[in-house]
Motif scaffolding. Structure first.
Motif, PDB file in Angstrom:
ATOM      1  N   GLN A   1     153.947  22.973  -9.665  1.00 15.90           N
ATOM      2  CA  GLN A   1     152.755  23.168  -8.827  1.00 15.90           C
ATOM      3  C   GLN A   1     153.145  23.628  -7.426  1.00 15.90           C
ATOM      4  N   TYR A   2     154.302  23.179  -6.950  1.00 18.08           N
ATOM      5  CA  TYR A   2     154.819  23.722  -5.678  1.00 18.08           C
ATOM      6  C   TYR A   2     155.060  25.217  -5.825  1.00 18.08           C
TER       7      TYR A   2
ATOM      8  N   ARG B   1     151.812  27.137  -5.680  1.00 19.28           N
ATOM      9  CA  ARG B   1     151.315  27.291  -4.295  1.00 19.28           C
ATOM     10  C   ARG B   1     152.142  28.339  -3.558  1.00 19.28           C
TER      11      ARG B   1
ATOM     12  N   GLN C   1     151.744  29.346 -13.725  1.00 19.79           N
ATOM     13  CA  GLN C   1     150.407  28.825 -14.049  1.00 19.79           C
ATOM     14  C   GLN C   1     150.319  28.483 -15.536  1.00 19.79           C
TER      15      GLN C   1
ATOM     16  N   PHE D   1     155.914  25.066   3.269  1.00 11.94           N
ATOM     17  CA  PHE D   1     156.678  25.230   2.035  1.00 11.94           C
ATOM     18  C   PHE D   1     158.104  24.706   2.191  1.00 11.94           C
TER      19      PHE D   1
ATOM     20  N   ASP E   1     151.491  31.806  -4.967  1.00 12.51           N
ATOM     21  CA  ASP E   1     150.147  32.206  -4.570  1.00 12.51           C
ATOM     22  C   ASP E   1     150.192  32.799  -3.156  1.00 12.51           C
TER      23      ASP E   1
END
Lengths: 142, 142
Positions: B108-109, B112, A87, B132, B115
């Motif tokens: 950004q992958y 995600r 992030q 994914f 997360d």
DNA sequence: CCTTGACTTAGAGTATACTCTAGGTTTTAG
DNA sequence: CTAAAACCTAGAGTATACTCTAAGTCAAGG
């Protein structure tokens, strides 16, 4: 399935010196060696190098990349640290893109200015034109 | 109209050491000095520092910046070299932006993915999800 | 006038990321 | 079997861009 250091160098564009250096710095902790000491890179190792390139290209120092690899090594107990790291890296990339955009506008002003200057044979004359004075004020504040 | 090196350091965020270093490297050839040897920066010098920052932030090494300053010093006979330099720099910036975009998608992958992994407490489980696997194949090719 | 803080130069030291060398070993092709 | 190519380690060297230190000078306030 197994690649020599020279094959990996060709595949990735990194030098064999750099690959050995990365291993020494702890960036490639999974590489196997033959009984006689030769490195054998797996497809997974190549993929790791891809991720290293991605982080390096977006401005992360090797120490930061090593930290990520150490966390990865420690398993699922470090998932949140790794998430936070990605992030943070997203924010760094976005800030860098912003900065590049701002500076691209300045460079493109210079291209327009020098294009006019080359045509006229004088930078001073080109700079005097109202169009350039206005753009300079807007982009550089003077 | 005239600033001391300390005032310029505050204005620009560069250290006084860095400013002296830049002068030594030929990046600030216009700076005046008082009879007793103290540097006096003009508004023009501050503007030069702005341009130096712009070129530095877009990846030009100090040697390249010095070349530009030397060309500037030589006057209108080097207009076309300076134009070519800015055009090259525009290409460099655009390539860098492309690279950042590609790598931003990868980061950004990962965000995600991590997360999901944090939510489930397991990276392996998250990685197994079809969503994914598909994105990983598209972004990383494996 | 004197102290304090900012300035001066020359040169040494640091951080990062390679990059190369020396001297030796292993693998591979003929 | 041998020669060349590729590999190994340890450690030195390089490039870039600062960053700091030492020893001294200059300038402004009390």
């Amino acid at each position: 399935m197994g690649y020599s250091i020279g094959q990996v160098a060709k595949k990735t564009g990194l030098s064999v010196h750099t690959l050995r250096y990365y291993e020494k710095e702890g960036l490639l902790p999974f590489i196997r060696k033959t009984s006689s000491g030769l490195r054998v890179f797996s497809d997974d190792d190549i993929n790791w190098l891809g991720m290293i390139e991605c982080l390096k290209a977006t401005g992360m120092p090797l120490k930061g990349i090593k930290q990520y690899i150490d966390w990865y090594h420690q398993g699922d107990s470090t998932l949140s640290q790794r998430l936070a790291m990605f992030q943070q890296q997203e924010q760094n990339i976005k800030a860098k893109m912003q900065e590049l955009n701002t500076n691209l506008a300045k460079i493109q002003y210079k291209i327009r200015l020098y294009d006019a200057a080359v045509k006229q044979g004088s930078l001073d004359k080109a700079q005097q034109e109202p169009e350039f004075r206005a753009a300079r004020l807007r982009l550089f504040g003077h």
